[in-house]
Motif scaffolding. Structure first.
Motif, short mmCIF file in Angstrom:
data_model
loop_
_atom_site.label_atom_id
_atom_site.label_comp_id
_atom_site.label_asym_id
_atom_site.label_seq_id
_atom_site.Cartn_x
_atom_site.Cartn_y
_atom_site.Cartn_z
N VAL A 1 0.78 -1.14 0.06
CA VAL A 1 0.03 -0.10 -0.04
C VAL A 1 0.97 1.22 0.18
O VAL A 1 1.56 1.70 1.07
N PRO A 2 0.95 2.05 -1.08
CA PRO A 2 1.80 3.04 -0.90
C PRO A 2 1.43 4.07 -0.16
O PRO A 2 0.28 4.37 0.17
N PRO A 3 2.47 4.83 0.54
CA PRO A 3 3.65 4.85 0.42
C PRO A 3 4.47 3.80 1.17
O PRO A 3 5.93 4.25 1.23
N PHE A 4 3.78 2.98 1.59
CA PHE A 4 4.65 1.87 2.57
C PHE A 4 5.43 0.92 1.64
O PHE A 4 4.98 0.86 0.70
N ALA A 5 6.25 0.34 2.11
CA ALA A 5 7.12 -0.91 1.28
C ALA A 5 6.12 -2.21 1.36
O ALA A 5 5.24 -1.96 2.16
N ALA A 6 6.65 -2.98 0.67
CA ALA A 6 6.10 -4.08 0.58
C ALA A 6 6.02 -4.87 1.83
O ALA A 6 6.93 -5.21 2.50
N GLY A 7 4.80 -5.49 2.54
CA GLY A 7 4.73 -5.94 3.73
C GLY A 7 4.64 -7.62 3.64
O GLY A 7 4.08 -8.26 2.74
N SER A 8 5.10 -8.20 4.67
CA SER A 8 4.99 -9.68 4.41
C SER A 8 4.67 -10.18 6.05
O SER A 8 5.57 -9.87 6.93
N PHE A 9 3.86 -11.11 6.02
CA PHE A 9 3.21 -11.33 7.57
C PHE A 9 3.00 -12.83 7.37
O PHE A 9 2.20 -13.25 6.54
N THR A 10 3.50 -13.62 8.32
CA THR A 10 3.12 -15.19 8.34
C THR A 10 3.34 -15.67 9.81
O THR A 10 3.86 -14.99 10.73
N SER A 11 2.42 -16.69 9.98
CA SER A 11 2.37 -17.14 11.17
C SER A 11 1.91 -18.87 11.09
O SER A 11 1.32 -19.09 10.46
N THR A 12 2.48 -19.61 12.13
CA THR A 12 2.12 -21.17 12.17
C THR A 12 2.08 -21.54 13.65
O THR A 12 2.65 -20.71 14.43
N ASN B 1 4.95 -19.45 15.82
CA ASN B 1 6.13 -18.67 15.35
C ASN B 1 5.44 -17.72 14.67
O ASN B 1 4.59 -18.07 13.78
N PHE B 2 6.01 -16.48 14.37
CA PHE B 2 5.62 -15.39 13.23
C PHE B 2 6.64 -14.68 12.70
O PHE B 2 7.90 -14.55 13.33
N ARG B 3 6.43 -14.02 11.46
CA ARG B 3 7.25 -13.19 10.83
C ARG B 3 6.61 -12.01 10.43
O ARG B 3 5.47 -12.26 9.65
N TRP B 4 6.87 -10.89 10.91
CA TRP B 4 5.94 -9.52 10.54
C TRP B 4 6.69 -8.48 10.28
O TRP B 4 7.66 -8.21 10.85
N GLY B 5 6.62 -7.92 9.17
CA GLY B 5 7.31 -6.55 8.71
C GLY B 5 7.43 -6.34 7.43
O GLY B 5 6.55 -6.99 6.47
N TYR B 6 8.59 -5.72 7.10
CA TYR B 6 8.87 -5.11 5.77
C TYR B 6 10.22 -5.51 5.38
O TYR B 6 11.20 -4.85 5.63
N PRO B 7 10.36 -6.69 4.62
CA PRO B 7 11.67 -7.27 4.36
C PRO B 7 12.70 -6.31 3.61
O PRO B 7 13.80 -6.14 3.62
N THR B 8 11.91 -5.50 2.55
CA THR B 8 12.87 -4.85 1.49
C THR B 8 13.26 -3.69 2.26
O THR B 8 14.20 -3.11 1.57
N ILE B 9 12.96 -3.30 3.37
CA ILE B 9 13.71 -2.20 4.06
C ILE B 9 14.12 -2.63 5.52
O ILE B 9 14.47 -1.64 6.34
#
Length: 249
Positions: A114-125, A161-169
């Protein structure tokens, strides 16, 4: 007179009927079980600490980041049980312990841009990798058939476990939690004694291991603003349906 006595019908006593004893459920037993489990209220619910809502607030409002991921957990369960029954008339009182291997697991992922934000990636298991219970049983026996209710303590090994945020930045939080959780279990079942020693049955159990909270840790190189943090909250409850076979000693 003698002839008349001879012509009278002779008395024949009724046959002696030997009562067949009802099957006795009292005694110690060991057995195996296998079935399937379904998790309830699955997923990760994120909570944020953000003074002034300056860091997480804008992306949450814009829909660029997620406040939670919803998913189901399910899988095979199987293990062993041991117990003892006492029969009093038609009522059967018992105590039983069991331990199960569990493959109940699930997960979800979400990507956003969602501009102007970076690409976000959010996963959980989430995963329940073992489950054990210690339960009382109360049932009614009709000869070789037993219908019962059961309930008691439950314990299980959970991994989240989870991974939350913006890897590109390089603004990413990761969280990994593994623990033994305690809770309770209730259910009901039906058993039938096929022979004097071999018992088959089916059982449905509902268990609740409570909730866990997994804190997020910034990945290397990411220094979030002071006072901000993120935590993923998980519920661990579900239903197990299983078949069982026991040997009564």
């Amino acid at each position: 007179m003698a002839a008349k006595a001879a012509d009278m019908p002779q008395y024949t006593p009724p046959p002696v009927v030997t009562a067949v004893p009802l099957w006795d459920w009292s005694g110690f037993y060991l057995g195996l079980n296998a079935g399937y489990g379904w998790g309830q209220n699955g997923g990760a619910n994120m909570s944020f600490t953000d003074p002034g809502a300056a860091f997480f607030g804008p992306c949450l409002v814009a829909g660029s980041c997620v406040g939670g991921l919803s998913y189901d957990t399910d899988g095979f369960v199987g293990g062993a049980q041991a117990g003892y029954n006492w029969q009093i008339n038609q009522f059967v009182l018992g105590i039983e312990a069991d331990i199960e291997y569990s493959d109940m697991n699930g997960g979800a992922g979400f990507a956003s841009f969602v501009p102007p934000f970076a690409a976000g990636s959010f996963t959980s298991t989430s995963e329940i990798n073992w489950l054990a219970t210690l339960r009382g049983r109360l049932g009614v026996a009709v000869d070789r058939t037993l219908i019962y209710a059961t309930g008691g303590l439950a314990a299980g090994g959970v991994d989240d476990n989870f991974r939350w945020g913006y890897p590109t930045i390089n603004q990413v939080y990761v969280g990994d939690g593994s623990d033994t959780e305690w809770g309770w279990v209730v259910g009901a079942g039906l058993e039938y004694a096929m022979t004097d020693n071999f018992i088959l049955g089916a059982e449905v159990l509902y268990f609740d291991l409570g909730s866990t909270s997994v804190p997020g840790v910034p990945v290397a190189g990411f220094i979030p603003p002071a006072g901000t943090s993120i935590t993923a909250n998980y519920d661990h409850d579900g239903v197990i349906a299983r078949a069982r076979a026991s040997y009564k000693f």
